[in-house]
Design a protein around this motif. Structure first.
Motif, PDB file in Angstrom:
ATOM      1  N   TYR B 331       0.645  -1.107   0.056  1.00  0.00           N
ATOM      2  CA  TYR B 331      -0.045  -0.051  -0.131  1.00  0.00           C
ATOM      3  C   TYR B 331       0.675   1.234   0.019  1.00  0.00           C
ATOM      4  O   TYR B 331       0.542   2.454  -0.499  1.00  0.00           O
ATOM      5  N   SER B 332       2.086   1.213   0.693  1.00  0.00           N
ATOM      6  CA  SER B 332       2.867   2.263   0.816  1.00  0.00           C
ATOM      7  C   SER B 332       3.156   2.838  -0.610  1.00  0.00           C
ATOM      8  O   SER B 332       3.677   4.018  -0.793  1.00  0.00           O
ATOM      9  N   ALA B 333       3.382   1.957  -1.687  1.00  0.00           N
ATOM     10  CA  ALA B 333       3.908   2.092  -2.798  1.00  0.00           C
ATOM     11  C   ALA B 333       5.215   2.902  -2.964  1.00  0.00           C
ATOM     12  O   ALA B 333       5.860   3.175  -4.119  1.00  0.00           O
ATOM     13  N   SER B 334       6.051   2.250  -1.884  1.00  0.00           N
ATOM     14  CA  SER B 334       7.406   2.649  -1.774  1.00  0.00           C
ATOM     15  C   SER B 334       8.353   1.591  -2.378  1.00  0.00           C
ATOM     16  O   SER B 334       8.166   0.506  -2.185  1.00  0.00           O
TER      17      SER B 334
END
Lengths: 401, 461
Positions: B331-334
């Protein structure tokens, strides 16, 4: 014995009914103001509405989770407040309807619901599989379906147990509650991410949903104490909700005050010390422009003061003090959720709109009217529960004065 | 009550009592518990365990001596992986200790009567586990005789202080407080039973030893009143320690910005993991001991079943932690978070991750079944699997995050050496040795608390 309990509960019905009516009238009055607010300030309406919704939703859900924990763990406290919790879960249908404006106001509230914003933002594009309007709405109904099934079965079986001396309904409630709790926590986690955390769609925290769930239980303890104190003045609960039992409820509330502080502080210290640009923004918005004062307020009245008062067993044994702490807790839960949600919209500084108070009161009035309406429908003490011998408990209380 | 509801109560089986059928009087309880210690006869199995423990302690001594002579280069550490087995085993042992504190402090405050027969041995386990844990940070400095200089803040002419913002310094305080409180709590709890030993001992030397340890306990009403008061206060002190110690240890990792370490769920997830591992170890020790000394009347199937339930709950919280880490990493898309998860699951140490899921999440689900929870063989098996799983968890967290960090040019693998394993095995030996000495010489079950479970000893509530 059972007939007597039913009769004593019925004797209280007029009182509960008058509470229901008062709450309903209050709810209606404030709802009228809410409608006015909608036409005055569209954007603010949805922001305050979301605050009210997640606040009262957390009470309904807290009742459901606590009810399942009671079935798993036993304990007299649960037997004493079970009917309060069960009536609390029967407000879920109301909340399903009251949540519809959130779905309609999705574009007012959630940045990620605008296609042009997402198109210009690489990170939001990566999340678009999860954060998009269609799946948000679908998930909303899936969450409610799961909560409904759990609440429906528990309420159905508890009614069945009232009517029979067989033990199978209680057994079923116990069996459901184990997997039910697991399912509940998973679903509620995603609800917290959807409804609240995604207000700032770039930000993320793994403990976030756990803090929201702990807050639900804390609110539920406070509410159960307030209603419990009221009911403890009359039969049949006066035999069960003794001062000692009420003090136990205070101890549980203390435990959750500490858990709330523990999880909130964990999140804070880890993000603060990491100081990463993608994470610190959340606290950056909340610790300046006047918002920090709300934060201090939380430290003082959501943690320090209740902690000091509730640690002392002498103080919490005094019912007026216990009631005051529980009432204060109900207010501070709203302040906490306000501090969590409002800065997400407003980056210019602390602002408190009149709708931030009016809509929670309006929704609360309606919630309470449904709650009292449900509470008076059944005996205030669960009947025929094989784990608790009410007659023996009542005798014991008599014997001890 | 009408007749129908009386029959209801007959259909419903209430939870069994905390005591087995064989124990009916104060005397039988005291006699049974003192007979384990005050006897010249020692079961041969005891000698086997103690001998194995002693041999491993020898290995530990050799490992430490060689470490001090040569330096920590004898371990498998290298440049990206600067923390290896020492921190893994520090966390593993401290975690194991947590069950003792939870049982004796939190269950006391919650008035759970079933704790009485297992609290003493669980507390002893806490003490020895914390001792094992404490060895690692000391020896990993390479020069333990300087540890006080590095670790403790004291005024000195050079005005040099430890870094107070570092959780490693908080650890020093958290662990030493934890050890002190646990030790006092454990010893205080034994005083009345040590007095029983003193009174029943036949040999003069034994009488003197237990007499000194009993600290002049006469069992007067004043003694009991103060004893109860102090126990409650110590329980209140120990309760926050259950949360704080492992939370501080989790901060050792999570205040850094390394993906896989820096995540907000770490404190509660570490605490749950500690309770998980701790209960597994309690079961691993108690199931054989109850068999060996015939303590089935005290440590009943109900106790074992309850411990299974606690383990299942703690395990589910741990599973929730894994799940949230997974989900938020996506979800962080990091890029870094995403890579870390990818590397954990499918990288060089991928097999460790899947073994961890199998041990910590998949197999313990059998605990949902009542039959499994009441079967000692199953419980032993699952507890063993969880102990391995919790070791794997720390390995995965420490090694996979370090060995492939932000700079691909510095990536490297970690391979433990013989001395890494020898030190670990040595601490296990020390733990077994110390615990079995305790069983032989000290009251392994709190006889005076068990006595209150008898029908006429029950308090009116």
């Amino acid at each position: 014995m059972n007939e007597e309990l039913i009769r004593q509960s019925e004797a209280l019905a007029p009182q509960l009914d008058s509470s229901r009516k008062k709450a309903f009238v209050c709810g209606l009055l404030f709802a009228a103001l809410t409608v006015v607010g909608y036409f005055i300030d569209h954007g603010q309406f949805f922001q305050s509405y979301l605050l009210a919704f997640i606040y009262w939703m957390s009470l309904s859900l807290g009742c459901l989770l606590l009810l399942m924990i009671h079935h798993l763990a036993g304990g007299r406290w649960g037997f004493a407040i079970r009917r309060i919790l069960e009536a609390g879960t029967r407000t879920l249908a109301l909340m399903l309807v009251l949540g519809v404006p959130i779905l309609l106001g999705i574009h007012e509230l959630y940045e990620w619901s605008h296609e042009d914003v997402v198109a210009a933002d690489e990170i939001l594009q990566k999340k678009a599989v999860f954060l998009n309007s269609t799946s948000f709405v679908i998930r909303y109904f899936v969450y409610f379906l799961v909560w409904f099934i759990l609440a429906f079965l528990l309420n159905k079986w508890t009614a069945a147990q009232d009517a029979t001396s067989e033990t199978s309904p209680t057994r079923r409630m116990q069996i459901l509650s184990g997997p039910g709790t697991v399912l509940f926590v998973l679903v509620t986690t995603f609800a917290a991410i959807d409804w609240i955390m995604s207000l700032e769609p770039h930000w993320f925290s793994t403990i976030y949903a756990a803090i929201y769930i702990i807050g639900q239980l804390l609110l539920t303890w406070a509410f159960a104490i307030l209603v419990g104190v009221r009911l403890s003045r009359h039969l049949p609960l006066s035999a069960l909700l003794t001062n000692e039992r009420l003090r136990d409820l205070g101890t549980f509330m203390l435990a959750f005050v500490m858990l709330w502080a523990y999880t909130s502080f964990s999140q804070f210290i880890i993000i603060w010390s990491g100081n990463l640009p993608e994470e610190i923004t959340w606290y950056y918005a909340r610790l300046q422009g006047g918002w920090q004062h709300v934060g201090y307020l939380l430290v003082a009245f959501h943690f320090a003061l209740p902690l000091v008062l509730l640690v002392s067993s002498r103080l919490k044994a005094r019912i007026p003090i216990l009631t005051a702490i529980a009432a204060g807790m109900m207010i501070m839960r709203l302040v906490d959720l306000f501090w969590i949600t409002a800065p997400a919209f407003d980056k210019t500084g602390l602002t408190l709109h009149w709708m931030d108070l009016v809509i929670p009161i309006a929704m609360g009035g309606i919630w309470l009217s449904v709650f009292y309406g449900q509470l008076k429908k059944r005996s205030l003490v669960p009947l025929n529960d094989p784990r608790f011998d009410f007659a023996a408990l009542a005798d014991e209380v008599d014997a001890h004065g | 009550m009408s007749e129908s509801s009386t029959s209801t109560r007959q259909q419903y089986t209430p939870p069994p009592p905390e005591l087995g059928p064989g124990q009916t009087s104060h005397t039988s309880i005291t006699e049974k518990i003192t007979s384990i210690v005050l006897t010249p006869h020692t079961p041969y199995q005891w000698f086997i365990v103690v001998l194995i423990g002693l041999m491993l302690v020898g290995l530990l001594q050799v490992s430490i001596a060689y470490l001090l002579y040569e330096g920590i280069g004898i371990w498998g550490l290298n440049v990206p992986v600067g923390w290896g087995f020492a921190i893994i085993h520090f966390v593993w042992w401290i975690g194991i200790g947590h069950a003792g504190t939870l049982i004796s402090a939190i269950l006391l405050l919650f008035r759970q009567k079933w704790r009485t027969s297992i609290n003493r041995s669980a507390e002893a386990m806490t003490i020895f586990a914390v001792m094992c844990a404490g060895m690692f940070p000391l020896i990993h400095t390479g020069r333990p005789w300087l540890a006080a200089y590095w670790l403790f803040p004291y005024p000195n002419s050079m005005a040099v202080w430890p870094q107070f913002r570092s959780p490693l310094i908080w650890d020093v305080f958290a662990v030493s407080t934890y050890f002190t409180v646990s030790l006092v709590f454990w010893f205080l709890g034994m005083v009345p039973d040590l007095a029983s030993f003193r009174d029943r001992a036949k040999h003069r030397v034994t009488r003197v030893i237990y007499g000194v340890l009993a600290m002049g306990w006469r069992g007067s009403a004043v003694h009991w009143e103060r004893y109860e008061m102090t126990s409650l206060m110590l329980a209140g002190l120990a309760t926050p320690l259950v949360l704080s110690v492992h939370s501080v240890i989790s901060l050792d990792f999570s205040v850094s910005i390394l993906p896989g370490w820096h995540t907000t769920i770490f404190p509660p997830y570490f605490v749950a993991g500690a309770i998980y591992a701790g209960f597994a170890m309690v079961l691993l020790l108690l199931i054989p001991i109850r068999r060996l000394y015939g303590l089935q009347d005290f440590i009943t199937l109900r106790h074992l079943e309850n411990m299974g339930k606690v383990m299942l709950t703690a395990g589910l919280i741990v599973a929730y932690g894994y799940f949230m880490e997974q989900f938020i990493a996506w979800y962080s898309a990091s890029v870094y978070e995403g890579f870390m998860m990818q590397n954990r699951m499918f990288g060089d140490y991928g097999s460790f991750y899947w073994a961890l899921i199998l041990c910590n999440i998949a197999i313990p689900q059998f605990l949902w079944s009542k039959r499994v929870r009441r079967n000692t063989v199953w419980l032993m098996f699952i507890s063993f699997v969880i102990s391995v799983g919790m070791w794997l968890e720390r390995f995965v967290i420490v090694i996979t995050s370090l060995h492939a960090d932000f700079m691909p040019s510095s990536w490297d693998m970690f391979y433990p050496t013989f001395w890494d394993w020898a030190t670990y095995a040595g601490t296990i030996g020390f733990f077994l040795f110390a615990f079995f000495l305790f069983v032989r010489g000290m009251p392994v079950i709190a006889a005076h608390e068990i006595r209150t479970l008898l029908p006429f000893g029950k308090k009116e509530k």
